[in-house]
Enzyme design. Structure first.
Site, PDB file in Angstrom:
ATOM      1  N   GLY A 109     -27.673  13.441 -25.860  1.00  0.00           N
ATOM      2  CA  GLY A 109     -28.679  14.118 -26.349  1.00  0.00           C
ATOM      3  C   GLY A 109     -29.966  13.594 -27.018  1.00  0.00           C
ATOM      4  N   GLU A 158     -38.573   7.802 -21.670  1.00  0.00           N
ATOM      5  CA  GLU A 158     -38.107   9.109 -21.183  1.00  0.00           C
ATOM      6  C   GLU A 158     -38.503  10.184 -22.291  1.00  0.00           C
ATOM      7  OE1 GLU A 158     -34.100   9.705 -20.230  1.00  0.00           O
ATOM      8  OE2 GLU A 158     -33.795   7.337 -19.523  1.00  0.00           O
ATOM      9  N   HIS A 207     -35.124  11.544 -14.830  1.00  0.00           N
ATOM     10  CA  HIS A 207     -34.365  10.503 -14.271  1.00  0.00           C
ATOM     11  C   HIS A 207     -34.757   9.189 -14.738  1.00  0.00           C
ATOM     12  CE1 HIS A 207     -32.199   8.827 -10.886  1.00  0.00           C
ATOM     13  NE2 HIS A 207     -33.140   7.865 -10.612  1.00  0.00           N
ATOM     14  N   ARG A 258     -24.495  17.623 -13.588  1.00  0.00           N
ATOM     15  CA  ARG A 258     -23.966  18.344 -12.499  1.00  0.00           C
ATOM     16  C   ARG A 258     -25.338  18.433 -11.724  1.00  0.00           C
ATOM     17  NH1 ARG A 258     -19.649  21.302 -12.306  1.00  0.00           N
ATOM     18  NH2 ARG A 258     -20.531  22.757 -10.833  1.00  0.00           N
ATOM     19  N   ILE A 259     -24.754  18.601 -10.308  1.00  0.00           N
ATOM     20  CA  ILE A 259     -25.909  19.055  -9.384  1.00  0.00           C
ATOM     21  C   ILE A 259     -25.805  20.646  -9.202  1.00  0.00           C
ATOM     22  CG2 ILE A 259     -26.635  18.823  -6.927  1.00  0.00           C
ATOM     23  CD1 ILE A 259     -25.199  15.988  -6.884  1.00  0.00           C
ATOM     24  N   LEU A 260     -27.034  21.166  -9.394  1.00  0.00           N
ATOM     25  CA  LEU A 260     -27.437  22.360  -9.234  1.00  0.00           C
ATOM     26  C   LEU A 260     -27.094  22.984  -7.523  1.00  0.00           C
ATOM     27  CD1 LEU A 260     -29.997  23.063 -11.844  1.00  0.00           C
ATOM     28  CD2 LEU A 260     -27.707  23.582 -12.088  1.00  0.00           C
ATOM     29  N   ASN A 279     -36.200  17.880 -14.372  1.00  0.00           N
ATOM     30  CA  ASN A 279     -35.048  16.945 -14.682  1.00  0.00           C
ATOM     31  C   ASN A 279     -35.746  15.608 -15.078  1.00  0.00           C
ATOM     32  OD1 ASN A 279     -32.440  15.852 -14.586  1.00  0.00           O
ATOM     33  ND2 ASN A 279     -33.060  14.981 -12.614  1.00  0.00           N
ATOM     34  N   ARG A 301     -19.878  24.758  -6.429  1.00  0.00           N
ATOM     35  CA  ARG A 301     -21.068  24.688  -7.301  1.00  0.00           C
ATOM     36  C   ARG A 301     -21.660  26.151  -7.602  1.00  0.00           C
ATOM     37  NH1 ARG A 301     -22.056  19.231  -7.523  1.00  0.00           N
ATOM     38  NH2 ARG A 301     -21.947  18.249  -5.603  1.00  0.00           N
ATOM     39  N   ASP A 307     -32.774  14.551  -7.208  1.00  0.00           N
ATOM     40  CA  ASP A 307     -33.745  13.621  -7.733  1.00  0.00           C
ATOM     41  C   ASP A 307     -35.220  13.790  -6.656  1.00  0.00           C
ATOM     42  OD1 ASP A 307     -32.265  12.873  -9.739  1.00  0.00           O
ATOM     43  OD2 ASP A 307     -31.482  11.120  -8.695  1.00  0.00           O
TER      44      ASP A 307
END
Ligand code: GRF
Length: 312
Positions: free
Chosen positions: A120, A285, A217, A199-201, A215, A173, A256
């Site tokens: 985090g 980031e 990356h 996790r992939i939404l 997001n 999912r 992505d």
């Protein structure tokens, strides 16, 4: 949490402010002077003899707290009102102070929900940016699919509501995302930030919140999409790239892939390891994520196809 704190605020209003009516803005001003707390806003309101609203009340104790004189301030309240439960007052006020700092009482603040799975540091960057006033917003909830995610601790420390939502065995999912949505829709955020959410939404969720999910990356998309953590940096080094960086993008139905909001570069050095490269990129980031959230919250971008255009 909001309800709970509102109740505390009401209790205060009823217990301390209303019945006594002995505490008004002149009194706050007088005690501030007595305690050597200089505050122009309170002086101005006192000059106008405006009523002591809740907002001014919260403000006054936060100011007293910042000056390290909250105890003295509260003691005077207790003295004047004859109200004896001072320990309880202190506890309640502390909860209010935290809530105030997190913007719970501010209206129309840009609401952010953050989804996490790990340590985090990106979440922390958002928390810090809000506290420093770089982002005018508040985090309404932090949700993790991992119980041990340190991000949850970071949120708890700041009094931000946290949710642990583990995946169930054999669940699709979309099924997970429907449960996730029960939380999200109750929080009603303006923006959902994936800050290291592993996790992939599902397309269902992404469609429902189209244009409201971003997001981060740790590479320069479209290169090295679909990889995460150390794997990205290892792949970048092994490919022989001379630059890498990070990308903040809107989330669409492909991994992505959505329109790019902010990208920042770092040089890949000859002696870089995945760890050293990751550390340099992580700094970028944090900057990029804050920049992207700021742009969105201030309504300073528009999306045209794949292109995210800044509006000055
Ligand atoms: C970051 O590298 C981010 O780019 C990736 O996951 C990592 C999360 O780090 N998506 P942290 O939990 O915010 O420290």
């Amino acid at each position: 949490m909001k309800e709970e704190l509102k109740n505390i605020a009401d209790v205060f209003y009823v217990r301390i402010l209303s019945p006594a009516s002995r505490i008004d803005i002149m009194w706050v001003n007088k005690v501030f002077k007595e305690l050597g707390i200089k505050d122009e806003s309170i002086e101005k309101i006192a000059e106008l003899n405006a009523p002591l609203s809740r907002e001014v009340w919260y403000y006054s104790f936060i100011k007293a707290q910042e000056e390290g004189k909250l105890d003295a301030y509260l003691n005077r309240i207790v003295e004047i009102t004859g109200f004896q439960e001072s320990e309880r007052i202190k506890k309640d006020l502390e909860a209010l102070r935290l809530a105030y700092k997190n913007g719970v009482f501010k209206k129309n603040l840009f609401k952010i929900a953050v989804l996490v799975s790990g340590r985090g540091t990106n979440l922390q960057a958002i928390i810090d940016a809000i506290e420093e006033g770089k982002i005018e917003g508040k985090i309404v909830g932090v949700i993790s699919n991992r119980k041990k995610a340190y991000a949850l601790e970071r949120a708890k420390k700041k009094g931000i509501p946290t949710y642990y939502l583990p995946a169930r065995k054999g669940e699709s999912r979309e099924e997970y995302d429907k449960r996730l949505d029960e939380i999200i829709s109750s929080l009603n955020p303006d923006l959902i930030v994936l800050a290291g959410f592993l996790r992939i939404l599902s397309p269902w969720f992404v469609r429902k919140y189209k244009g409201r999910i971003i997001n981060i990356h740790p590479a320069l998309l479209p290169s090295f999409a679909g990889l995460y953590g150390e794997h990205v940096h290892r792949a970048v080094i092994e490919y022989g790239c001379k630059v890498s960086g990070c990308t903040v993008h809107f989330v669409d139905e492909k991994v992505d892939h959505g329109p790019i909001i902010v990208q920042k570069c770092v040089e890949v050095k000859d002696d870089d390891t995945p760890e050293t490269l990751a550390a340099r990129i992580l700094e970028k980031e944090h900057e990029s994520l804050v920049e992207a959230i700021k742009l969105i919250s201030e309504d300073r971008i528009k999306v045209e196809g794949r292109r995210v255009i800044r509006i000055s």
